[in-house]
Scaffold this active site. Structure first.
Site, short mmCIF file in Angstrom:
data_model
loop_
_atom_site.label_atom_id
_atom_site.label_comp_id
_atom_site.label_asym_id
_atom_site.label_seq_id
_atom_site.Cartn_x
_atom_site.Cartn_y
_atom_site.Cartn_z
N GLU A 188 12.41 -23.19 18.02
CA GLU A 188 12.17 -23.07 16.58
C GLU A 188 12.41 -24.42 15.92
OE1 GLU A 188 15.20 -21.01 14.54
OE2 GLU A 188 14.06 -20.89 12.69
N HIS A 189 13.64 -24.96 16.11
CA HIS A 189 13.99 -26.29 15.57
C HIS A 189 14.14 -27.24 16.75
CE1 HIS A 189 15.32 -25.22 11.40
NE2 HIS A 189 15.65 -24.08 11.92
N1 LIG Z 1 13.40 -17.87 12.63
C1 LIG Z 1 13.58 -18.08 11.37
O1 LIG Z 1 12.71 -18.62 10.70
C2 LIG Z 1 14.84 -17.59 10.70
C3 LIG Z 1 15.10 -17.92 9.36
C4 LIG Z 1 16.26 -17.39 8.77
C5 LIG Z 1 17.09 -16.55 9.50
N2 LIG Z 1 16.78 -16.30 10.80
C6 LIG Z 1 17.56 -15.39 11.62
O2 LIG Z 1 17.52 -14.12 10.97
C7 LIG Z 1 18.60 -13.36 11.48
C8 LIG Z 1 19.21 -12.55 10.37
O3 LIG Z 1 19.87 -11.51 11.04
P1 LIG Z 1 20.88 -10.56 10.28
O4 LIG Z 1 21.26 -9.51 11.26
O5 LIG Z 1 21.92 -11.38 9.65
O6 LIG Z 1 20.05 -9.94 9.08
P2 LIG Z 1 18.73 -9.04 9.08
O7 LIG Z 1 18.42 -8.75 7.66
O8 LIG Z 1 17.68 -9.64 9.94
O9 LIG Z 1 19.17 -7.69 9.80
C9 LIG Z 1 20.10 -6.85 9.17
C10 LIG Z 1 19.52 -5.45 9.24
O10 LIG Z 1 19.46 -5.03 10.58
C11 LIG Z 1 19.65 -3.63 10.62
N3 LIG Z 1 20.51 -3.33 11.75
C12 LIG Z 1 21.71 -3.87 11.98
N4 LIG Z 1 22.24 -3.35 13.12
C13 LIG Z 1 21.31 -2.47 13.62
C14 LIG Z 1 21.23 -1.63 14.76
N5 LIG Z 1 22.24 -1.58 15.62
N6 LIG Z 1 20.14 -0.87 14.93
C15 LIG Z 1 19.12 -0.93 14.04
N7 LIG Z 1 19.12 -1.70 12.94
C16 LIG Z 1 20.21 -2.47 12.73
C17 LIG Z 1 20.32 -3.21 9.32
O11 LIG Z 1 19.52 -2.24 8.68
C18 LIG Z 1 20.40 -4.47 8.50
O12 LIG Z 1 19.89 -4.31 7.19
C19 LIG Z 1 19.59 -14.34 12.12
O13 LIG Z 1 19.53 -14.18 13.52
C20 LIG Z 1 19.00 -15.72 11.72
O14 LIG Z 1 19.21 -16.66 12.76
C21 LIG Z 1 15.68 -16.78 11.42
N1 LIG Z 2 18.12 -22.16 10.33
C1 LIG Z 2 17.48 -20.96 9.80
C2 LIG Z 2 16.18 -20.80 10.53
O1 LIG Z 2 16.39 -20.48 11.83
C3 LIG Z 2 17.22 -21.04 8.32
C4 LIG Z 2 18.44 -20.98 7.47
C5 LIG Z 2 18.58 -20.30 6.30
N2 LIG Z 2 19.81 -20.50 5.82
C6 LIG Z 2 20.44 -21.29 6.71
N3 LIG Z 2 19.58 -21.60 7.74
#
Ligand SMILES: NC(=O)c1ccc[n+]([C@@H]2O[C@H](COP(=O)([O-])OP(=O)(O)OC[C@H]3O[C@@H](n4cnc5c(N)ncnc54)[C@H](O)[C@@H]3O)[C@@H](O)[C@H]2O)c1
Ligand SMILES: N[C@H](CO)Cc1c[nH]c[nH+]1
Ligand SMILES: [Zn+2]
Length: 394
Positions: A294-295
């Site tokens: 990704e990065h």
């Molecule tokens: N690739 C990108 O561009 C990018 C950008 C920003 C963030 N991210 C990633 O996004 C992710 C965010 O993840 P997060 O978990 O903090 O938030 P999220 O909003 O993606 O997921 C949380 C949701 O997952 C659901 N959930 C949690 N546990 C569960 C289970 N056991 N079964 C079914 N559903 C369940 C819940 O309903 C909750 O609202 C991080 O891994 C971050 O690295 C990626």
């Molecule tokens: N690194 C994440 C994308 O993988 C984006 C992000 C949002 N806030 C902090 N970091």
């Protein structure tokens, strides 16, 4: 924990949760809002009083935002908007052999943005999806993000982006609701946004019925560093992305064993780091291209030279540039492909909200060209296709 081999698999892959997520999606399709209330209680441990955030709540929450954060958002908004404006494609036209043709770029009409909100809150992600949507001219923007109360920064940005409706739901259930609609949630034409494995599995499953931007799952960072890099800064970049949770994929590649040894003491938290020693920088880039991260950070003496060899990555930062700058305020998007999708997909841009509608006008086309079309139609056995082309011009 530090490992020394090239990782074969991502720490997470959403295929492991496909069955479970498929049940969630079907439940939302069948039971609508009732499923959203039940699943929110089960996974997010709050009672969903209303699926849609009342306008008054959004406005009141936005008012709680600290002026400093509001000004920071306003500043960043201009930087991201300029990036997407600078690459927004113009309509174009041309023609040859008596045929006039062109492309009119049309925005997707109704877009659903998923803003993660599990362990952390991600108002930056709403900027990263909402701004290109606005630059593209999307008419209706809907947002889903988990949380009993709308986060003040998300509320402020929603008002700034003129988000039509904001739903206080997350995970796979939010994706299903936007893909198929419920009594409250609007059915959208395309869903965009990052999230955890449940969110990405849901996007993968609903992509048979609705547009999606790609797979943007748990964060991934690969750093290629040589002996000129600063071990403490490189470790900081890795640990920064490690803040996204234990499923973050963190790899440091270097031809210098001394550099790898110098970084190790700084990697003192409970994350898993892969430290990979290569023969030289060419091999380092080959490993990175294979990982398609990704990065990608090129913390080397001549990063522009190395950039020419990079084939697969969502966003590349060069030299001293910290990857976190892309997360917040550089301009290019932080919604980036993970799980190897960088082999064929880049990060979100204004193009993800546009459709190239082509047009053709053939009043007096060149006879030889039409004849060629008819010959090929006949070859394929489409006799009436051939006749329909001939009828107009014979
Ligand atoms: N690739 C990108 O561009 C990018 C950008 C920003 C963030 N991210 C990633 O996004 C992710 C965010 O993840 P997060 O978990 O903090 O938030 P999220 O909003 O993606 O997921 C949380 C949701 O997952 C659901 N959930 C949690 N546990 C569960 C289970 N056991 N079964 C079914 N559903 C369940 C819940 O309903 C909750 O609202 C991080 O891994 C971050 O690295 C990626
Ligand atoms: N690194 C994440 C994308 O993988 C984006 C992000 C949002 N806030 C902090 N970091
Ligand atoms: Zn980040």
């Amino acid at each position: 924990m530090i490992k020394y081999e090239v990782p074969k698999e991502r720490l997470n892959s959403f295929s492991q949760v496909l069955d479970k997520v498929s049940e969630i999606v079907e439940k939302v399709r069948k039971e609508g809002d009732r499923a959203l209330v039940e699943l929110t209680e089960r996974f997010d441990k709050y009672k969903l009083i209303s699926v849609k955030a009342p306008q008054e709540e959004v406005e009141n929450q936005a008012k709680l935002l600290d002026a400093k954060v509001r000004e920071a958002i306003d500043e960043i908004y201009l930087q991201l908007e300029e990036f997407h404006l600078s690459i927004k494609p113009p309509n174009s036209g041309g023609g040859r052999m008596g045929i006039e043709y062109g492309v009119i770029w049309k925005p997707v009409n109704r877009v659903g943005i998923y803003v993660p909100g599990g362990a952390k809150t991600y108002p930056s992600t709403l900027l990263m999806a909402g701004i290109p949507a606005r630059v593209a001219g999307v008419k209706e923007i809907y947002v889903s993000t988990p949380g009993e109360k709308v986060d003040p920064a998300i509320a402020y940005i929603s008002l700034k982006l003129r988000v039509k409706e904001l739903y206080k739901i997350g995970g796979a259930q939010a994706i299903a609701a936007m893909a198929y609609g419920t009594e409250t949630v609007k059915k959208v034409d395309k869903i965009l946004g990052p999230g955890n494995v449940y969110v990405q599995a849901a996007k993968f499953l609903v992509s048979k019925d609705v547009g999606i931007d790609g797979i943007e799952g748990p964060t991934e960072l690969v750093i290629i560093a040589d002996e000129t890099a600063d071990p403490r800064q490189v470790a900081l970049d890795l640990k920064a992305q490690g803040e996204h949770g234990e499923s973050t994929f963190l790899v440091l590649i270097s031809p210098s064993q001394k550099f790898l040894d110098d970084v190790k003491p700084y990697l003192d938290d409970n994350r898993t780091y892969y430290l990979v020693k290569t023969k030289d920088l060419d091999e380092a880039v080959r490993v990175a291209n294979e990982l398609s991260p990704e990065h990608l950070s090129l913390a080397v003496k001549s990063p522009t030279e190395l950039l020419r060899l990079v084939e697969n990555s969502g966003a590349v930062t060069l030299g001293k540039t910290p990857p976190a700058i892309v997360d917040y305020c550089a301009g290019p998007d932080h919604i980036l492909p993970t799980n190897g999708w960088a082999r064929f997909k880049g990060g979100i841009t204004v193009f993800d909200f546009l459709k190239p509608v082509t047009y053709v006008i053939a009043e007096k086309p060149n006879k030889k060209l039409i004849e060629a079309g008819k010959v090929l139609a006949d070859y394929e056995g489409f006799r009436v296709h051939a006749e329909s082309m001939g009828a107009r011009y014979d």
